[in-house]
Design a protein around this motif. Structure first.
Motif, short mmCIF file in Angstrom:
data_model
loop_
_atom_site.label_atom_id
_atom_site.label_comp_id
_atom_site.label_asym_id
_atom_site.label_seq_id
_atom_site.Cartn_x
_atom_site.Cartn_y
_atom_site.Cartn_z
N ILE A 195 -54.11 56.00 14.07
CA ILE A 195 -53.70 55.33 15.04
C ILE A 195 -52.39 54.75 13.96
O ILE A 195 -52.83 53.83 12.38
CB ILE A 195 -54.50 53.52 15.24
N TYR A 196 -51.34 54.99 14.44
CA TYR A 196 -49.94 54.58 13.13
C TYR A 196 -49.52 53.43 14.04
O TYR A 196 -48.86 53.70 15.31
CB TYR A 196 -49.16 56.13 13.00
N GLU A 197 -49.22 52.43 13.10
CA GLU A 197 -49.13 51.44 13.99
C GLU A 197 -47.18 51.05 13.85
O GLU A 197 -46.14 51.60 12.70
CB GLU A 197 -48.97 50.09 13.43
N GLU A 198 -46.02 50.94 14.82
CA GLU A 198 -44.58 51.52 14.03
C GLU A 198 -44.31 50.06 14.57
O GLU A 198 -44.52 49.35 15.44
CB GLU A 198 -44.54 52.48 14.60
N VAL A 255 -52.81 62.34 16.65
CA VAL A 255 -52.06 60.96 16.53
C VAL A 255 -51.77 59.79 17.72
O VAL A 255 -51.74 60.69 18.67
CB VAL A 255 -50.72 61.08 15.63
N VAL A 301 -49.98 64.26 21.08
CA VAL A 301 -49.41 62.98 20.67
C VAL A 301 -49.38 61.82 21.31
O VAL A 301 -48.76 62.43 23.09
CB VAL A 301 -48.54 62.80 19.66
N VAL A 333 -46.70 49.25 9.06
CA VAL A 333 -45.49 49.88 10.03
C VAL A 333 -44.56 50.61 9.18
O VAL A 333 -43.49 51.59 10.07
CB VAL A 333 -44.79 48.87 10.62
N SER A 363 -41.61 56.24 10.38
CA SER A 363 -43.34 55.98 11.28
C SER A 363 -44.28 56.23 10.19
O SER A 363 -44.26 57.31 9.25
CB SER A 363 -43.42 57.16 12.33
N ARG A 399 -49.75 56.65 18.60
CA ARG A 399 -48.69 55.54 17.86
C ARG A 399 -48.33 54.93 18.72
O ARG A 399 -48.01 54.80 19.61
CB ARG A 399 -47.59 56.88 17.63
N THR A 400 -48.37 53.27 18.19
CA THR A 400 -48.58 52.26 18.56
C THR A 400 -47.86 50.57 18.60
O THR A 400 -47.43 51.13 17.06
CB THR A 400 -49.82 51.49 19.08
N THR A 401 -46.35 50.22 19.09
CA THR A 401 -45.88 48.82 18.95
C THR A 401 -46.37 48.24 19.47
O THR A 401 -46.65 48.32 20.94
CB THR A 401 -44.24 49.68 18.73
N PHE A 445 -48.19 57.53 22.72
CA PHE A 445 -47.03 56.21 22.08
C PHE A 445 -48.20 55.34 23.16
O PHE A 445 -47.74 55.74 24.33
CB PHE A 445 -45.90 56.28 22.32
#
Length: 137
Positions: free
Chosen positions: A61-64, A37, A11, A86, A76, A39-41, A13
Protein backbone atom coordinates in the motif's frame (compact mmCIF):
# COMPACT_ATOMS: atom_id res chain seq x y z
CA UNK A 1 -12.45 -8.79 -6.64
CA UNK A 2 -13.72 -10.99 -9.43
CA UNK A 3 -14.20 -7.94 -11.67
CA UNK A 4 -10.70 -6.72 -10.89
CA UNK A 5 -9.31 -10.11 -11.85
CA UNK A 6 -11.47 -10.39 -14.97
CA UNK A 7 -10.20 -7.05 -16.27
CA UNK A 8 -6.56 -7.66 -15.39
CA UNK A 9 -6.40 -4.77 -12.92
CA UNK A 10 -3.00 -4.59 -11.26
CA UNK A 11 -3.18 -1.19 -9.51
CA UNK A 12 -6.11 0.18 -7.56
CA UNK A 13 -6.70 3.57 -5.97
CA UNK A 14 -8.92 3.23 -2.90
CA UNK A 15 -9.78 5.28 0.16
CA UNK A 16 -8.81 3.67 3.47
CA UNK A 17 -12.49 2.90 4.14
CA UNK A 18 -12.60 0.73 1.02
CA UNK A 19 -9.35 -0.95 2.03
CA UNK A 20 -11.05 -1.76 5.33
CA UNK A 21 -13.98 -3.37 3.52
CA UNK A 22 -11.59 -5.43 1.39
CA UNK A 23 -9.70 -6.58 4.48
CA UNK A 24 -12.95 -7.92 5.96
CA UNK A 25 -13.80 -10.17 3.01
CA UNK A 26 -14.05 -13.77 4.14
CA UNK A 27 -13.75 -15.54 0.80
CA UNK A 28 -10.32 -16.10 -0.71
CA UNK A 29 -9.18 -13.73 -3.45
CA UNK A 30 -9.56 -15.06 -6.99
CA UNK A 31 -6.39 -16.92 -7.99
CA UNK A 32 -6.03 -14.79 -11.14
CA UNK A 33 -6.14 -11.49 -9.21
CA UNK A 34 -2.70 -9.97 -9.67
CA UNK A 35 -2.61 -6.67 -7.80
CA UNK A 36 0.87 -5.14 -7.79
CA UNK A 37 0.16 -2.06 -5.70
CA UNK A 38 -2.70 -0.39 -3.83
CA UNK A 39 -2.64 3.43 -3.68
CA UNK A 40 -4.64 5.38 -1.15
CA UNK A 41 -5.26 8.95 -0.05
CA UNK A 42 -7.65 10.80 2.20
CA UNK A 43 -6.53 9.47 5.59
CA UNK A 44 -3.71 7.57 7.21
CA UNK A 45 -3.83 3.79 6.96
CA UNK A 46 -3.66 2.20 10.43
CA UNK A 47 -0.86 -0.37 10.77
CA UNK A 48 -3.25 -3.28 11.42
CA UNK A 49 -5.27 -2.44 8.29
CA UNK A 50 -2.07 -2.14 6.24
CA UNK A 51 -0.91 -5.55 7.46
CA UNK A 52 -4.27 -7.22 6.70
CA UNK A 53 -4.61 -5.78 3.19
CA UNK A 54 -0.99 -6.37 2.21
CA UNK A 55 -1.25 -9.97 3.47
CA UNK A 56 -4.45 -10.57 1.51
CA UNK A 57 -3.18 -9.19 -1.79
CA UNK A 58 0.58 -9.70 -1.44
CA UNK A 59 0.97 -6.13 -2.67
CA UNK A 60 2.18 -2.96 -0.95
CA UNK A 61 0.00 0.00 0.00
CA UNK A 62 1.36 3.42 -0.95
CA UNK A 63 -0.20 6.35 0.85
CA UNK A 64 -0.38 9.54 -1.22
CA UNK A 65 -1.19 13.17 -0.53
CA UNK A 66 -3.16 15.53 -2.70
CA UNK A 67 -5.92 18.08 -2.81
CA UNK A 68 -8.38 19.48 -5.32
CA UNK A 69 -6.75 22.93 -5.09
CA UNK A 70 -3.32 21.78 -6.24
CA UNK A 71 -2.33 19.03 -8.64
CA UNK A 72 0.85 16.97 -8.46
CA UNK A 73 1.96 17.93 -4.96
CA UNK A 74 3.91 14.84 -3.97
CA UNK A 75 5.78 12.16 -5.85
CA UNK A 76 4.03 8.86 -5.45
CA UNK A 77 5.86 6.73 -2.92
CA UNK A 78 7.49 3.64 -4.29
CA UNK A 79 9.39 0.58 -3.11
CA UNK A 80 11.40 1.22 0.04
CA UNK A 81 9.22 4.13 1.20
CA UNK A 82 8.53 3.91 4.94
CA UNK A 83 4.95 2.97 5.85
CA UNK A 84 2.87 6.09 6.38
CA UNK A 85 5.04 8.32 4.18
CA UNK A 86 3.35 10.21 1.35
CA UNK A 87 6.57 10.74 -0.55
CA UNK A 88 8.51 13.88 -1.37
CA UNK A 89 7.40 17.10 -3.06
CA UNK A 90 7.45 17.14 -6.83
CA UNK A 91 9.92 19.47 -8.54
CA UNK A 92 8.67 23.07 -8.34
CA UNK A 93 6.55 22.41 -5.25
CA UNK A 94 7.67 24.21 -2.10
CA UNK A 95 6.37 22.79 1.18
CA UNK A 96 6.74 24.11 4.71
CA UNK A 97 5.29 23.09 8.05
CA UNK A 98 4.30 26.12 10.15
CA UNK A 99 3.00 26.82 13.64
CA UNK A 100 -0.05 29.02 14.29
CA UNK A 101 2.15 32.15 14.19
CA UNK A 102 3.51 31.25 10.74
CA UNK A 103 6.94 30.10 11.89
CA UNK A 104 8.64 26.91 10.72
CA UNK A 105 8.28 24.07 13.20
CA UNK A 106 11.15 21.73 14.07
CA UNK A 107 11.33 18.29 12.48
CA UNK A 108 8.86 15.90 14.09
CA UNK A 109 6.61 18.69 15.42
CA UNK A 110 2.96 19.19 14.53
CA UNK A 111 2.08 22.08 12.25
CA UNK A 112 0.09 23.25 9.27
CA UNK A 113 1.31 22.10 5.86
CA UNK A 114 1.56 25.04 3.46
CA UNK A 115 2.70 24.96 -0.12
CA UNK A 116 3.54 27.02 -3.18
CA UNK A 117 3.32 25.46 -6.62
CA UNK A 118 2.75 26.32 -10.27
CA UNK A 119 -0.08 23.77 -10.08
CA UNK A 120 -1.87 25.65 -7.30
CA UNK A 121 -5.27 27.15 -8.05
CA UNK A 122 -5.43 30.90 -8.58
CA UNK A 123 -8.43 31.22 -6.27
CA UNK A 124 -11.93 30.12 -5.39
CA UNK A 125 -14.46 31.44 -7.89
CA UNK A 126 -16.33 34.48 -6.59
CA UNK A 127 -15.21 33.86 -2.98
CA UNK A 128 -12.72 36.54 -1.89
CA UNK A 129 -13.18 35.66 1.79
CA UNK A 130 -12.13 32.03 1.21
CA UNK A 131 -9.22 33.25 -0.92
CA UNK A 132 -8.04 35.56 1.88
CA UNK A 133 -8.02 32.62 4.30
CA UNK A 134 -6.48 29.99 2.02
CA UNK A 135 -4.08 31.97 -0.14
CA UNK A 136 -1.24 33.88 1.54
CA UNK A 137 2.16 35.07 0.39
Amino acid sequence: EAELAAHGVNVIFAAPALLGALAQLQSPSPPNLRLEVLRTTGAAVPPELRAAVEARYHAPIYEEYGMAECIAIMRSPGPGTPAGSVGKPNPGVEIRLLDSAGHDVPEGAVGELVLRSPGLMIGYLDDPEANAIALRD
